[in-house]
Design an enzyme around this catalytic site. Structure first.
Site, PDB file in Angstrom:
ATOM      1  N   ASP A   1       0.922   4.161   1.391  1.00  0.00           N
ATOM      2  CA  ASP A   1       1.283   4.726   2.699  1.00  0.00           C
ATOM      3  C   ASP A   1       2.238   3.809   3.453  1.00  0.00           C
ATOM      4  O   ASP A   1       3.128   4.274   4.174  1.00  0.00           O
ATOM      5  CB  ASP A   1       0.034   4.972   3.538  1.00  0.00           C
ATOM      6  CG  ASP A   1      -0.844   6.077   2.983  1.00  0.00           C
ATOM      7  OD1 ASP A   1      -0.295   7.004   2.350  1.00  0.00           O
ATOM      8  OD2 ASP A   1      -2.077   6.012   3.170  1.00  0.00           O
ATOM      9  N   LYS A   2       2.052   2.503   3.292  1.00  0.00           N
ATOM     10  CA  LYS A   2       2.939   1.560   3.973  1.00  0.00           C
ATOM     11  C   LYS A   2       4.318   1.506   3.311  1.00  0.00           C
ATOM     12  O   LYS A   2       5.332   1.269   3.997  1.00  0.00           O
ATOM     13  CB  LYS A   2       2.296   0.171   3.985  1.00  0.00           C
ATOM     14  CG  LYS A   2       1.273   0.005   5.073  1.00  0.00           C
ATOM     15  CD  LYS A   2       1.942  -0.093   6.425  1.00  0.00           C
ATOM     16  CE  LYS A   2       1.337   0.865   7.395  1.00  0.00           C
ATOM     17  NZ  LYS A   2       2.146   1.103   8.581  1.00  0.00           N
TER      18      LYS A   2
ATOM     19  N   LYS B   1      -5.665  -4.457   0.404  1.00  0.00           N
ATOM     20  CA  LYS B   1      -6.340  -4.033   1.637  1.00  0.00           C
ATOM     21  C   LYS B   1      -7.270  -5.156   2.083  1.00  0.00           C
ATOM     22  O   LYS B   1      -7.773  -5.925   1.263  1.00  0.00           O
ATOM     23  CB  LYS B   1      -7.160  -2.754   1.409  1.00  0.00           C
ATOM     24  CG  LYS B   1      -6.351  -1.567   0.926  1.00  0.00           C
ATOM     25  CD  LYS B   1      -7.218  -0.340   0.686  1.00  0.00           C
ATOM     26  CE  LYS B   1      -7.607   0.328   1.978  1.00  0.00           C
ATOM     27  NZ  LYS B   1      -8.277   1.645   1.735  1.00  0.00           N
TER      28      LYS B   1
ATOM     29  N   ARG C   1       0.051   7.822   7.749  1.00  0.00           N
ATOM     30  CA  ARG C   1      -1.387   7.954   7.484  1.00  0.00           C
ATOM     31  C   ARG C   1      -2.183   6.707   7.861  1.00  0.00           C
ATOM     32  O   ARG C   1      -3.399   6.688   7.668  1.00  0.00           O
ATOM     33  CB  ARG C   1      -1.631   8.285   6.009  1.00  0.00           C
ATOM     34  CG  ARG C   1      -1.294   9.709   5.662  1.00  0.00           C
ATOM     35  CD  ARG C   1      -2.053  10.205   4.439  1.00  0.00           C
ATOM     36  NE  ARG C   1      -1.784   9.419   3.249  1.00  0.00           N
ATOM     37  CZ  ARG C   1      -1.994   9.888   2.016  1.00  0.00           C
ATOM     38  NH1 ARG C   1      -2.476  11.098   1.849  1.00  0.00           N
ATOM     39  NH2 ARG C   1      -1.733   9.140   0.955  1.00  0.00           N
ATOM     40  N   LYS C   2      -1.530   5.679   8.368  1.00  0.00           N
ATOM     41  CA  LYS C   2      -2.247   4.447   8.702  1.00  0.00           C
ATOM     42  C   LYS C   2      -2.076   4.123  10.181  1.00  0.00           C
ATOM     43  O   LYS C   2      -1.760   2.999  10.573  1.00  0.00           O
ATOM     44  CB  LYS C   2      -1.738   3.295   7.824  1.00  0.00           C
ATOM     45  CG  LYS C   2      -2.218   3.419   6.385  1.00  0.00           C
ATOM     46  CD  LYS C   2      -3.714   3.256   6.281  1.00  0.00           C
ATOM     47  CE  LYS C   2      -4.248   3.470   4.868  1.00  0.00           C
ATOM     48  NZ  LYS C   2      -4.332   4.891   4.501  1.00  0.00           N
TER      49      LYS C   2
ATOM     50  N   PHE D   1      -8.263  -4.043 -10.469  1.00  0.00           N
ATOM     51  CA  PHE D   1      -7.284  -3.400  -9.581  1.00  0.00           C
ATOM     52  C   PHE D   1      -5.885  -3.724 -10.119  1.00  0.00           C
ATOM     53  O   PHE D   1      -5.097  -4.381  -9.466  1.00  0.00           O
ATOM     54  CB  PHE D   1      -7.467  -3.907  -8.148  1.00  0.00           C
ATOM     55  CG  PHE D   1      -6.672  -3.171  -7.094  1.00  0.00           C
ATOM     56  CD1 PHE D   1      -5.834  -2.112  -7.401  1.00  0.00           C
ATOM     57  CD2 PHE D   1      -6.772  -3.565  -5.761  1.00  0.00           C
ATOM     58  CE1 PHE D   1      -5.100  -1.458  -6.421  1.00  0.00           C
ATOM     59  CE2 PHE D   1      -6.048  -2.924  -4.763  1.00  0.00           C
ATOM     60  CZ  PHE D   1      -5.215  -1.864  -5.097  1.00  0.00           C
TER      61      PHE D   1
ATOM     62  N   HIS E   1       0.858  -1.188   0.000  1.00  0.00           N
ATOM     63  CA  HIS E   1       0.000   0.000   0.000  1.00  0.00           C
ATOM     64  C   HIS E   1       0.894   1.238   0.000  1.00  0.00           C
ATOM     65  O   HIS E   1       1.929   1.271   0.673  1.00  0.00           O
ATOM     66  CB  HIS E   1      -0.895  -0.008   1.240  1.00  0.00           C
ATOM     67  CG  HIS E   1      -1.889   1.104   1.279  1.00  0.00           C
ATOM     68  ND1 HIS E   1      -1.546   2.383   1.657  1.00  0.00           N
ATOM     69  CD2 HIS E   1      -3.217   1.135   0.982  1.00  0.00           C
ATOM     70  CE1 HIS E   1      -2.617   3.157   1.605  1.00  0.00           C
ATOM     71  NE2 HIS E   1      -3.637   2.420   1.189  1.00  0.00           N
TER      72      HIS E   1
ATOM     73  N   ASP F   1      -1.954   5.817  -6.213  1.00  0.00           N
ATOM     74  CA  ASP F   1      -2.336   6.771  -5.171  1.00  0.00           C
ATOM     75  C   ASP F   1      -1.075   7.155  -4.416  1.00  0.00           C
ATOM     76  O   ASP F   1      -0.281   6.289  -4.030  1.00  0.00           O
ATOM     77  CB  ASP F   1      -3.348   6.128  -4.220  1.00  0.00           C
ATOM     78  CG  ASP F   1      -3.962   7.116  -3.251  1.00  0.00           C
ATOM     79  OD1 ASP F   1      -3.780   8.328  -3.451  1.00  0.00           O
ATOM     80  OD2 ASP F   1      -4.624   6.674  -2.300  1.00  0.00           O
ATOM     81  N   ALA F   2      -0.876   8.431  -4.177  1.00  0.00           N
ATOM     82  CA  ALA F   2       0.315   8.872  -3.448  1.00  0.00           C
ATOM     83  C   ALA F   2       0.309   8.314  -2.031  1.00  0.00           C
ATOM     84  O   ALA F   2      -0.748   8.116  -1.416  1.00  0.00           O
ATOM     85  CB  ALA F   2       0.369  10.399  -3.406  1.00  0.00           C
TER      86      ALA F   2
ATOM     87  N   ASP G   1       5.855   9.777  20.861  1.00  0.00           N
ATOM     88  CA  ASP G   1       4.803   9.248  19.985  1.00  0.00           C
ATOM     89  C   ASP G   1       5.026   7.763  19.741  1.00  0.00           C
ATOM     90  O   ASP G   1       4.062   6.987  19.655  1.00  0.00           O
ATOM     91  CB  ASP G   1       4.826   9.966  18.630  1.00  0.00           C
ATOM     92  CG  ASP G   1       4.085  11.280  18.646  1.00  0.00           C
ATOM     93  OD1 ASP G   1       3.251  11.480  19.540  1.00  0.00           O
ATOM     94  OD2 ASP G   1       4.347  12.116  17.766  1.00  0.00           O
TER      95      ASP G   1
ATOM     96  N   GLU H   1      10.247  11.814   7.086  1.00  0.00           N
ATOM     97  CA  GLU H   1       8.973  11.652   6.397  1.00  0.00           C
ATOM     98  C   GLU H   1       9.228  11.277   4.933  1.00  0.00           C
ATOM     99  O   GLU H   1      10.193  11.738   4.324  1.00  0.00           O
ATOM    100  CB  GLU H   1       8.166  12.945   6.439  1.00  0.00           C
ATOM    101  CG  GLU H   1       8.019  13.550   7.819  1.00  0.00           C
ATOM    102  CD  GLU H   1       7.254  12.686   8.799  1.00  0.00           C
ATOM    103  OE1 GLU H   1       6.486  11.810   8.346  1.00  0.00           O
ATOM    104  OE2 GLU H   1       7.409  12.885  10.019  1.00  0.00           O
TER     105      GLU H   1
ATOM    106  N   LYS I   1      11.325  10.025  20.576  1.00  0.00           N
ATOM    107  CA  LYS I   1      10.004  10.584  20.295  1.00  0.00           C
ATOM    108  C   LYS I   1       8.959   9.737  21.010  1.00  0.00           C
ATOM    109  O   LYS I   1       8.763   8.564  20.691  1.00  0.00           O
ATOM    110  CB  LYS I   1       9.711  10.595  18.793  1.00  0.00           C
ATOM    111  CG  LYS I   1      10.279  11.773  18.026  1.00  0.00           C
ATOM    112  CD  LYS I   1      11.758  11.754  17.882  1.00  0.00           C
ATOM    113  CE  LYS I   1      12.236  12.808  16.881  1.00  0.00           C
ATOM    114  NZ  LYS I   1      13.719  12.838  16.816  1.00  0.00           N
TER     115      LYS I   1
ATOM    116  N   GLU J   1      14.226  16.017   9.822  1.00  0.00           N
ATOM    117  CA  GLU J   1      15.364  16.474  10.609  1.00  0.00           C
ATOM    118  C   GLU J   1      16.136  15.292  11.175  1.00  0.00           C
ATOM    119  O   GLU J   1      15.527  14.332  11.670  1.00  0.00           O
ATOM    120  CB  GLU J   1      14.894  17.341  11.772  1.00  0.00           C
ATOM    121  CG  GLU J   1      14.154  18.590  11.339  1.00  0.00           C
ATOM    122  CD  GLU J   1      13.865  19.508  12.515  1.00  0.00           C
ATOM    123  OE1 GLU J   1      13.785  20.718  12.298  1.00  0.00           O
ATOM    124  OE2 GLU J   1      13.732  19.006  13.644  1.00  0.00           O
TER     125      GLU J   1
ATOM    126  N   LYS K   1      10.484   7.837  13.174  1.00  0.00           N
ATOM    127  CA  LYS K   1      10.879   8.523  14.399  1.00  0.00           C
ATOM    128  C   LYS K   1      11.801   7.659  15.244  1.00  0.00           C
ATOM    129  O   LYS K   1      11.534   6.467  15.440  1.00  0.00           O
ATOM    130  CB  LYS K   1       9.640   8.901  15.217  1.00  0.00           C
ATOM    131  CG  LYS K   1       8.715   9.851  14.482  1.00  0.00           C
ATOM    132  CD  LYS K   1       7.450  10.134  15.267  1.00  0.00           C
ATOM    133  CE  LYS K   1       6.524  11.050  14.480  1.00  0.00           C
ATOM    134  NZ  LYS K   1       5.252  11.303  15.193  1.00  0.00           N
TER     135      LYS K   1
END
Length: 403
Positions: free
Chosen positions: A18-19, A177, A259-260, A245, A16, A253-254, A286, A44, A284, A57, A280
Site C-alpha cells: 500500500d505504501k 510492519k 489504505r493506510k 517472510f 509495504h 499482497d496487492a 482531504d 490512484e 483537495k 483525473e 491528491k
C-alpha cells in the site's frame, strides 16, 4: 481520562504494497506540480505481482489537454517517475522488479463538472475540492508532539530501511510492519509492554543462526529508537511471528493508494475523517485541511494552551469557507476550547481556512509530497520546503489571540 491503560499503534515500511502505491501516486503529484503549480491531480495506484496501474483525473498546463492528449514527452516522464520510485524503494525481485513490471497508465482529464465547482471565477473564490471532515491532533507525548506509540513504530521501520539501503542489514527486504504497545499512566507513556516487527528477509533467515541474527538486529533497533526507561525484561517481543517472510511487497499482497490512513496520521489516537492524502493535489481538502488542522493542533500544544488537542474542520465541495471548526483539548486546556476556536478565527494569516488560504499560508503548491508518503505525514521535521505544517510559527499569534 483513565489513570492507567495500554495503547497500541502500527506502522508499515516504504516497501509495504500500500505504501508503494502511495509513493507512486505522490511521485505523480510532484511531477505534475513541478510543471504547473495549479495542476489538479487525483491519481490512484494499484500494485500487484509484476504490475503497476495508474488511474484517475488530471488537469494542468503542459500535462494533458481537455481531449486527453498528453503534452510531448510527459507520458514517458510518468512511467519513469513510477519506475524510479520502485527502484528507490529497492524492489528487484522476481515477483516485482522496477525494470520489468508491466505498467498501465489510465489517467484522464478531470471532470468539467468538478472543475466548474472548484475553480475560482468572477466573484467566486476557489472552492473545496470535495465535501468531508478532517481532523488534526497533537499531544505532548514526544518532542514532535505526536502519539508515542505511532512515533516509535515509524522510527523502528525508518531505521531498518536506512540500514537496508546502507548495506548494514543486507538480509532485510523492503516490506515490513511494526507495532508498539505502551502503558500510560495519566497522559504519559511509562513502559513498552509489547513490540511487534514483521520484516521481509533474505533466504534462510527464518531458522537457526540466521534467524537469531535477524531477531538480535531487530531488538538492537528497538533499543536505539525507544528510550531505555520504557524497555525492560517484561517487554514482550514478537519478531516475524508467522515464521517465514520471504515473499512480500506487491508480489505477496496487492497494494492500493490510500489504505493506510491511520498509519499516515495519528495511529488511532485521533479520529479520522476517512479521506486519504496521497495522490491528491492540495486543492483537495482531504489533504490540505488535514495538514492545517495538524498545524493548528501542534501550535496550540506548543503554545502551552493544552497538553493534548483534537481539531475538526468540515467543508462542502465548491464552497470556500469551512462549515465548522471544532476544538477539543480533552480537559487539558489552559483556556476554554471555545476561546481557542475564536482565537483561530482572529488570525488573518490563516486566510479564513479556505482552501486557497490554507495553500497560501503553508505553501502547498510545490512538489513536496512523495516524502510524506512513507513513515507518516506528521511528526516530521519541517526541513526546507518540506512538511511546513510541522512548523510552530503560530505560537505567538495564538497566545496574543487568547490574551
Amino acid at each position: 481520562m483513565r489513570s492507567s491503560y495500554l495503547f497500541t499503534s502500527e506502522s508499515v515500511s516504504e516497501g509495504h504494497p500500500d505504501k508503494v502505491a502511495d509513493q507512486i501516486s505522490d511521485a505523480i503529484v510532484d511531477l505534475f506540480l513541478s510543471k504547473d503549480p495549479e495542476a489538479r491531480i487525483a491519481c490512484e495506484t494499484l500494485t500487484t505481482t509484476q504490475l503497476v496501474v495508474l488511474a484517475g483525473e488530471i488537469r494542468g498546463k503542459g500535462i494533458m489537454d481537455e481531449a486527453g492528449n498528453w503534452a510531448p514527452g510527459v507520458k514517458d516522464e510518468v512511467e519513469k517517475a513510477v519506475r524510479d520510485t520502485v527502484k528507490r524503494i529497492g524492489y528487484e525481485q522476481d515477483g516485482f522488479h522496477w525494470e520489468s513490471f508491466r505498467f498501465e497508465n489510465n489517467l484522464h482529464p478531470q471532470s468539467a463538472h468538478i472543475a466548474q465547482g472548484v475553480d475560482a471565477s468572477g466573484n467566486k473564490d476557489e472552492g473545496a475540492g470535495d465535501q468531508g471532515i478532517m481532523f488534526g491532533y497533537a499531544a505532548n507525548d514526544t518532542p514532535d508532539l505526536m502519539p508515542a506509540t505511532l512515533y516509535y513504530s515509524h522510527k523502528i521501520l525508518e531505521q531498518m530501511a536506512a540500514d537496508r539501503h546502507s548495506g548494514k542489514a543486507p538480509f532485510l527486504e523492503p516490506d515490513a510492519k511494526s507495532q508498539v504497545t505502551l502503558r500510560y499512566e495519566g497522559s504519559k507513556p511509562v513502559a513498552a509492554t509489547a513490540i511487534v516487527v514483521s520484516t521481509q528477509h533474505g533466504k534462510g533467515y527464518d531458522e537457526g543462526e540466521k534467524e537469531a541474527e535477524l531477531h538480535a538486529y531487530v531488538k538492537s533497533v528497538v533499543a536505539d529508537v525507544i528510550p531505555a526507561a520504557l524497555l525492560s525484561d517484561e517487554t514482550v517481543y514478537h519478531i516475524n511471528p508467522t515464521g517465514s517472510f520471504e515473499i512480500g511487497g506487491p508480489d505477496g499482497d496487492a497494494g492500493v493508494t490510500g489504505r493506510k490512513i491511520i498509519v499516515d496520521t495519528y495511529g488511532g489516537a485521533s479520529p479520522h475523517g476517512g479521506g486519504a492524502f496521497s495522490g491528491k493535489d492540495p486543492t483537495k481538502v482531504d489533504r490540505s485541511a488535514a495538514y492545517i488542522t495538524r498545524y493548528l493542533a501542534k501550535n496550540i500544544v506548543a503554545a502551552g494552551l493544552a497538553q493534548r488537542v483534537t481539531i475538526q474542520l468540515a467543508y462542502a465541495i465548491g464552497v470556500s469557507k469551512p462549515l465548522s471548526l471544532y476544538v477539543d483539548t480533552h480537559g487539558t486546556g489552559t483556556v476554554g476550547d471555545d476561546v481557542i476556536e475564536a482565537a483561530i478565527g482572529k488570525i488573518e494569516k490563516l486566510g479564513g481556512l479556505t482552501p486557497r488560504g490554507i495553500r497560501t499560508h503553508l505553501g502547498l503548491n510545490k512538489p513536496i509530497y512523495q516524502k510524506t508518503a512513507a513513515y507518516g505525514h506528521f511528526g516530521r521535521k519541517a526541513e526546507g520546503d518540506f512538511f511546513p505544517w510541522e512548523r510552530t510559527d503560530l505560537v505567538d499569534d495564538l497566545k496574543a489571540a487568547v490574551a
